[in-house]
Design a protein around this motif. Sequence first.
Motif, PDB file in Angstrom:
ATOM      1  N   LEU A  99      43.148  49.427  43.498  1.00 66.07           N
ATOM      2  CA  LEU A  99      42.373  48.312  42.968  1.00 66.07           C
ATOM      3  C   LEU A  99      41.799  47.504  44.121  1.00 66.07           C
ATOM      4  N   SER A 100      40.523  47.200  44.053  1.00 68.35           N
ATOM      5  CA  SER A 100      39.956  46.249  44.999  1.00 68.35           C
ATOM      6  C   SER A 100      40.427  44.861  44.571  1.00 68.35           C
ATOM      7  N   SER A 101      40.688  44.001  45.556  1.00 70.88           N
ATOM      8  CA  SER A 101      41.289  42.708  45.215  1.00 70.88           C
ATOM      9  C   SER A 101      40.323  41.807  44.449  1.00 70.88           C
ATOM     10  N   LYS A 102      39.070  42.141  44.442  1.00 70.93           N
ATOM     11  CA  LYS A 102      38.133  41.336  43.661  1.00 70.93           C
ATOM     12  C   LYS A 102      37.321  42.201  42.718  1.00 70.93           C
ATOM     13  N   GLY A 103      37.837  43.374  42.429  1.00 69.84           N
ATOM     14  CA  GLY A 103      37.043  44.328  41.673  1.00 69.84           C
ATOM     15  C   GLY A 103      37.435  44.449  40.221  1.00 69.84           C
ATOM     16  N   ARG A 104      36.711  45.288  39.533  1.00 75.33           N
ATOM     17  CA  ARG A 104      36.974  45.572  38.129  1.00 75.33           C
ATOM     18  C   ARG A 104      37.178  47.071  37.977  1.00 75.33           C
ATOM     19  N   VAL A 105      38.147  47.448  37.171  1.00 81.13           N
ATOM     20  CA  VAL A 105      38.344  48.853  36.883  1.00 81.13           C
ATOM     21  C   VAL A 105      38.274  49.037  35.364  1.00 81.13           C
TER      22      VAL A 105
END
Lengths: 308, 308
Positions: A140-146
Amino acid sequence: MVIKILGSAAGGGFPQWNCNCRNCSRFRQGRVRSSARTQTQIAFSPDNQTWFLVGASPDLRSQILCSRALSPRAGDTSSPIAGIFLPSAEVDAVMGLLHLREFQRFVVYATAAVQDMLKAENRIFQVLSRGNPPVEWRTLSSKGRVGCYFSDDPGASFVCDTIPLSNSFPDYVGFKFRGVEGTNEASVGFLFGIAGKSFLVAPSLSNVDGFRHTAALSADLMLIDGTFWSDDELRRTGRSNKTAREMGHLPLSGPGGLLARFPRDVPGRRILIHINNTNPILDEDSEEHRVVRDAGFEIAYDGLEIRL
Amino acid sequence: MVIKILGSAAGGGFPQWNCNCRNCSRFRQGRVRSSARTQTQIAFSPDNQTWFLVGASPDLRSQILCSRALSPRAGDTSSPIAGIFLPSAEVDAVMGLLHLREFQRFVVYATAAVQDMLKAENRIFQVLSRGNPPVEWRTLSSKGRVGCYFSDDPGASFVCDTIPLSNSFPDYVGFKFRGVEGTNEASVGFLFGIAGKSFLVAPSLSNVDGFRHTAALSADLMLIDGTFWSDDELRRTGRSNKTAREMGHLPLSGPGGLLARFPRDVPGRRILIHINNTNPILDEDSEEHRVVRDAGFEIAYDGLEIRL
């Protein structure tokens, strides 16, 4: 969507095995109106069939057994648990992965920092690789959306926004893996969005600014850090020399505490989770319990189920 | 002396979170006469005050809470648990150490091989060093005896003989720590001697010759490996490709099995522990259950207490 609070206490649970604080001793003597609590564990299902976990608590085996929905259905050869979101590498958020070592595939979602802390210096988690296919790790990117698409029904898919919260590292982590200052990937919150509804999970909150400017505050449900009542709670009960803030938790009380700092105009339901055994709000007859309820917060208990 | 069986199942417990084998599925449906079992955990006390553990099961937190004797007494600030003997570094024998991370001193007794496997490649166990004083590790020689003097009462002291059983290593252990062939320090049994009485704990037994020539066979109580009924049990239930013997466990049945090989003239009480969820002896109405009982073996259950 169904959300189950399988466990609601902080690390060690309530009562704690070696603790004789006011709460623990009175609980053992039957002299306090309160409930025993296992360590914080959230489970949710977008379609009442497939389940996802937030955190992997040390009590996960018994927590799964307590919930028939999380057990294999008649005819199935495996668990309906498809994925696990890890908010940190703290022992009380990851130890439960070892309960899930019995040759089943699922997906673990975690930031690169959490994965490094966990895997690079702890071979024991390799028991998760024994299955065929093995457990799959997704970063997971710390500011991302999955986006999570786990069935043929598009209505059952959901999105997860990762909210960076702090760079607070577990005690056991070696210097090499203490990450890059300012990335705040060591401890994250999750905002899940499913069929027009959303809920936030943030068991460690060192300040409320972390998600002040995000969509988190408009969530229909917020499961947030209720670990400590006061900053010096562990010192006063003789359990540790650290303050709440030094452990990455904003205390509930005090001028800079969660109750004082929390925005007034939040529309959703607010429930405190990850409650430490020393926290006076566990006593349902306490002044602190009343103050928290009057401020519009609910106090999580094991078995609480929410439908959105 | 009091001995408590806090848990009696093999790794994963019974029922197992992701298993729908004949035992697990019938148990969930209430269609089998049997008891749920947590993972194998022994506790004993020479004086009914101070307690020692054998193994540190993944279910240890709840197992301690189930036994009032293992909780802090009124006025005490810590647990009465003083020491833990580790028979191996298998997940189901060591994971419980992480349940005991809350700043308490105790002594962990383990062979050098077990300590290496555990500590050198798994920093997470460093949470045990946070206390002041920290948890103390004492090294057991694989064929040695250690004396435990833990109180002012000399009658409460005891000795522990370590019995080397096999060089079977957990899956997660790296090549470097797979030890020296033939030392048999990776998996050991313990023979405890207290006030003229003795009991053996051997949750993993790859053959009965391991303690054939020791004092173990004259023990007043033997808690021994009852993991599998047949060598191909996991293959037939689709749970693994490994045989019982490949996993370091002598099966109960068959010409070379424990029931056939066990010496006839053993004087003490014999109780099977570490029973896998797939083992048909868990069904109290099964033929296998009857055969085991007729052969003079008891079948452990959670909560069984023995006084010697």
